[in-house]
Motif scaffolding. Structure first.
Motif, PDB file in Angstrom:
ATOM      1  N   PHE A  58       0.851  -1.181   0.000  1.00  0.00           N
ATOM      2  CA  PHE A  58       0.000   0.000   0.000  1.00  0.00           C
ATOM      3  C   PHE A  58       0.893   1.239   0.000  1.00  0.00           C
ATOM      4  CE2 PHE A  58      -2.660  -3.229   1.913  1.00  0.00           C
ATOM      5  CZ  PHE A  58      -3.957  -2.928   1.517  1.00  0.00           C
ATOM      6  N   ASN A  59       0.446   2.298  -0.685  1.00  0.00           N
ATOM      7  CA  ASN A  59       1.082   3.599  -0.569  1.00  0.00           C
ATOM      8  C   ASN A  59       0.546   4.330   0.665  1.00  0.00           C
ATOM      9  OD1 ASN A  59       2.666   3.494  -3.013  1.00  0.00           O
ATOM     10  ND2 ASN A  59       0.764   3.803  -4.162  1.00  0.00           N
ATOM     11  N   ALA A  60       1.176   5.440   0.985  1.00  0.00           N
ATOM     12  CA  ALA A  60       0.781   6.189   2.180  1.00  0.00           C
ATOM     13  C   ALA A  60      -0.634   6.748   2.073  1.00  0.00           C
ATOM     14  CB  ALA A  60       1.775   7.320   2.435  1.00  0.00           C
ATOM     15  N   ASP A  61      -1.145   6.937   0.840  1.00  0.00           N
ATOM     16  CA  ASP A  61      -2.507   7.446   0.686  1.00  0.00           C
ATOM     17  C   ASP A  61      -3.542   6.327   0.685  1.00  0.00           C
ATOM     18  OD1 ASP A  61      -2.144   6.272  -1.800  1.00  0.00           O
ATOM     19  OD2 ASP A  61      -2.664   8.064  -2.960  1.00  0.00           O
ATOM     20  N   GLY A  62      -3.128   5.084   0.943  1.00  0.00           N
ATOM     21  CA  GLY A  62      -4.041   3.950   0.997  1.00  0.00           C
ATOM     22  C   GLY A  62      -4.222   3.214  -0.313  1.00  0.00           C
ATOM     23  N   SER A  63      -3.668   3.732  -1.397  1.00  0.00           N
ATOM     24  CA  SER A  63      -3.781   3.060  -2.693  1.00  0.00           C
ATOM     25  C   SER A  63      -2.814   1.875  -2.754  1.00  0.00           C
ATOM     26  CB  SER A  63      -3.489   4.038  -3.837  1.00  0.00           C
ATOM     27  OG  SER A  63      -2.179   4.573  -3.725  1.00  0.00           O
ATOM     28  N   ILE A  64      -3.113   0.942  -3.647  1.00  0.00           N
ATOM     29  CA  ILE A  64      -2.270  -0.235  -3.821  1.00  0.00           C
ATOM     30  C   ILE A  64      -1.051   0.113  -4.671  1.00  0.00           C
ATOM     31  CG2 ILE A  64      -2.137  -2.507  -4.912  1.00  0.00           C
ATOM     32  CD1 ILE A  64      -3.608  -2.657  -2.347  1.00  0.00           C
ATOM     33  N   ALA A  65       0.103  -0.367  -4.255  1.00  0.00           N
ATOM     34  CA  ALA A  65       1.329  -0.253  -5.049  1.00  0.00           C
ATOM     35  C   ALA A  65       1.653  -1.635  -5.591  1.00  0.00           C
ATOM     36  CB  ALA A  65       2.483   0.281  -4.201  1.00  0.00           C
ATOM     37  N   GLY A  66       1.732  -1.777  -6.889  1.00  0.00           N
ATOM     38  CA  GLY A  66       1.948  -3.089  -7.477  1.00  0.00           C
ATOM     39  C   GLY A  66       3.322  -3.656  -7.219  1.00  0.00           C
ATOM     40  N   ALA A  67       4.307  -2.781  -6.969  1.00  0.00           N
ATOM     41  CA  ALA A  67       5.671  -3.230  -6.712  1.00  0.00           C
ATOM     42  C   ALA A  67       6.338  -2.266  -5.754  1.00  0.00           C
ATOM     43  CB  ALA A  67       6.467  -3.300  -8.021  1.00  0.00           C
ATOM     44  N   CYS A  68       7.276  -2.778  -4.990  1.00  0.00           N
ATOM     45  CA  CYS A  68       8.065  -1.945  -4.077  1.00  0.00           C
ATOM     46  C   CYS A  68       9.395  -2.660  -3.859  1.00  0.00           C
ATOM     47  CB  CYS A  68       7.325  -1.736  -2.760  1.00  0.00           C
ATOM     48  SG  CYS A  68       8.155  -0.582  -1.655  1.00  0.00           S
ATOM     49  N   GLY A  69      10.383  -2.282  -4.647  1.00  0.00           N
ATOM     50  CA  GLY A  69      11.628  -3.018  -4.677  1.00  0.00           C
ATOM     51  C   GLY A  69      12.410  -2.978  -3.380  1.00  0.00           C
ATOM     52  N   ASN A  70      12.529  -1.797  -2.767  1.00  0.00           N
ATOM     53  CA  ASN A  70      13.290  -1.700  -1.525  1.00  0.00           C
ATOM     54  C   ASN A  70      12.628  -2.491  -0.398  1.00  0.00           C
ATOM     55  OD1 ASN A  70      15.551  -0.119  -2.284  1.00  0.00           O
ATOM     56  ND2 ASN A  70      14.298   1.725  -2.252  1.00  0.00           N
ATOM     57  N   ALA A  71      11.306  -2.445  -0.312  1.00  0.00           N
ATOM     58  CA  ALA A  71      10.605  -3.224   0.712  1.00  0.00           C
ATOM     59  C   ALA A  71      10.783  -4.716   0.458  1.00  0.00           C
ATOM     60  CB  ALA A  71       9.125  -2.864   0.737  1.00  0.00           C
ATOM     61  N   THR A  72      10.712  -5.121  -0.788  1.00  0.00           N
ATOM     62  CA  THR A  72      10.915  -6.533  -1.127  1.00  0.00           C
ATOM     63  C   THR A  72      12.290  -6.995  -0.669  1.00  0.00           C
ATOM     64  OG1 THR A  72       9.455  -6.310  -3.053  1.00  0.00           O
ATOM     65  CG2 THR A  72      10.925  -8.206  -3.011  1.00  0.00           C
ATOM     66  N   ARG A  73      13.289  -6.165  -0.900  1.00  0.00           N
ATOM     67  CA  ARG A  73      14.645  -6.505  -0.502  1.00  0.00           C
ATOM     68  C   ARG A  73      14.779  -6.592   1.025  1.00  0.00           C
ATOM     69  NH1 ARG A  73      16.885  -2.531  -2.596  1.00  0.00           N
ATOM     70  NH2 ARG A  73      17.783  -1.507  -0.786  1.00  0.00           N
ATOM     71  N   CYS A  74      14.174  -5.638   1.742  1.00  0.00           N
ATOM     72  CA  CYS A  74      14.238  -5.633   3.206  1.00  0.00           C
ATOM     73  C   CYS A  74      13.557  -6.874   3.793  1.00  0.00           C
ATOM     74  CB  CYS A  74      13.566  -4.380   3.757  1.00  0.00           C
ATOM     75  SG  CYS A  74      14.510  -2.857   3.536  1.00  0.00           S
ATOM     76  N   ILE A  75      12.383  -7.199   3.268  1.00  0.00           N
ATOM     77  CA  ILE A  75      11.634  -8.347   3.782  1.00  0.00           C
ATOM     78  C   ILE A  75      12.358  -9.644   3.449  1.00  0.00           C
ATOM     79  CG2 ILE A  75       9.468  -9.625   3.540  1.00  0.00           C
ATOM     80  CD1 ILE A  75       8.201  -6.757   3.078  1.00  0.00           C
ATOM     81  N   ALA A  76      12.966  -9.702   2.262  1.00  0.00           N
ATOM     82  CA  ALA A  76      13.736 -10.889   1.894  1.00  0.00           C
ATOM     83  C   ALA A  76      14.880 -11.100   2.878  1.00  0.00           C
ATOM     84  CB  ALA A  76      14.272 -10.754   0.474  1.00  0.00           C
ATOM     85  N   GLN A  77      15.566 -10.020   3.242  1.00  0.00           N
ATOM     86  CA  GLN A  77      16.655 -10.130   4.209  1.00  0.00           C
ATOM     87  C   GLN A  77      16.151 -10.646   5.547  1.00  0.00           C
ATOM     88  OE1 GLN A  77      20.503  -8.913   4.447  1.00  0.00           O
ATOM     89  NE2 GLN A  77      19.733 -10.725   5.505  1.00  0.00           N
ATOM     90  N   PHE A  78      15.043 -10.080   6.022  1.00  0.00           N
ATOM     91  CA  PHE A  78      14.459 -10.510   7.299  1.00  0.00           C
ATOM     92  C   PHE A  78      14.091 -11.988   7.259  1.00  0.00           C
ATOM     93  CE2 PHE A  78      10.484 -11.406   9.570  1.00  0.00           C
ATOM     94  CZ  PHE A  78      10.882 -11.155  10.872  1.00  0.00           C
ATOM     95  N   GLU A  79      13.424 -12.407   6.194  1.00  0.00           N
ATOM     96  CA  GLU A  79      12.926 -13.777   6.127  1.00  0.00           C
ATOM     97  C   GLU A  79      14.064 -14.781   5.911  1.00  0.00           C
ATOM     98  OE1 GLU A  79       9.504 -16.336   6.376  1.00  0.00           O
ATOM     99  OE2 GLU A  79      10.007 -14.289   6.996  1.00  0.00           O
ATOM    100  N   MET A  80      15.066 -14.403   5.126  1.00  0.00           N
ATOM    101  CA  MET A  80      16.206 -15.299   4.948  1.00  0.00           C
ATOM    102  C   MET A  80      16.946 -15.493   6.265  1.00  0.00           C
ATOM    103  SD  MET A  80      17.818 -14.541   1.133  1.00  0.00           S
ATOM    104  CE  MET A  80      18.059 -12.770   1.368  1.00  0.00           C
TER     105      MET A  80
END
Length: 269
Positions: A58-80
């Motif tokens: 989600f974006n800060a205005d509540g809309s859906i964001a189809g992709a978010c590369g930096n968040a994907t990378r951060c979550i991948a690090q956490f989960e790995m």
């Protein structure tokens, strides 16, 4: 959890195993930097078939964001780290993305092949995505979300708030667009600043970095492997045959619990 990649910051909610369903009102409330937590994007983790983890943004205005590369990378690090892995897969609206540990400090994610046809970006009508009929002849690129990239003599001299807000809602982009201003430092080095749709000026954006690298290569300004200097730091982009690989640092800032009073008051606002 609160995380960031090069200052591009996120709230991450893990709703695997049940819990409250995240919706637009909750996203907007959490995104309020004065009354909530504050973020550029909200990432929601779910169990999915066919991948190690599922992500919705989600974006800060509540809309859906189809992709978010930096968040994907951060979550991948956490989960790995949590699972003791050095690679995993993440399902997003963009499809199933591959992530791997690049080194002790950085994670790589394959953001998939860029979308270069007008209907896939998407744009409002048929045209050449390399040079749009807009002053400055920007390039349009789809990376799971739409991007509009201007190459300028000096990205730091651009009034980003004014130009970004104007271009986000340009009629050629029916789903709005992320906007980047970049200049070439060397054939393998770019400087870029970004305005994200539904958010505003951000210190970094992974999908925007991918889009700028693709646009620069298509225009013959750089090769397909570049370093990009963002307001929040440096990221490496490599447009390969199997997709656009993004490599950079991650940070897990804190973990916390939302209070019942905060949650109860969201839909009363």
């Amino acid at each position: 959890m609160k995380m960031h990649g090069l200052g591009n910051d996120f709230v991450v909610i893990d709703q695997r195993g049940g819990g409250a369903v995240v919706d637009a009102p909750l996203a907007r409330a959490l995104g309020d930097r004065h009354r909530g937590v504050g973020f550029d994007q909200l990432a929601v983790l779910d169990d999915v078939d066919g991948a190690d983890i599922g992500l919705t943004f989600f974006n800060a205005d509540g809309s859906i964001a189809g992709a978010c590369g930096n968040a994907t990378r951060c979550i991948a690090q956490f989960e790995m780290t949590r699972r003791g892995l050095d690679a995993l897969t993440l399902r997003t609206e963009r499809g199933v993305l591959q992530a791997k540990q690049a080194d002790a400090a950085r994670v790589s994610v394959n953001m998939g092949a860029p979308l270069l046809e007008w209907q896939d970006v998407p744009l409002a009508r048929e045209m050449d995505t390399l040079e749009l009929p807009i002053d400055g002849a920007p390039t349009a690129t789809g990376m799971g979300n739409p991007h509009c990239t201007f190459f300028v003599p000096d990205a730091d001299a651009v009034d980003l708030e004014a130009r970004g807000a104007e271009m986000e809602h340009h009629p050629l982009f029916p789903q709005r667009t992320n906007v980047q201003f970049a200049h070439v430092i060397a054939p393998d080095h770019l400087r870029m600043r970004v305005w994200e749709r539904g958010v505003g000026v951000t210190l970094a954006s992974g999908s925007s970095s991918c889009a700028v690298a693709v646009a620069a290569a298509r225009k013959g300004l750089t090769g397909r492997k570049v370093v990009i200097d963002l307001d929040g730091g440096r990221i490496d982009i490599d447009w390969r045959d199997d997709g656009v690989w993004m490599t950079g640092p991650t940070a897990h800032v804190f973990s916390g619990v939302l209070t019942p009073a905060f949650l109860d008051g969201i839909h009363d606002r």
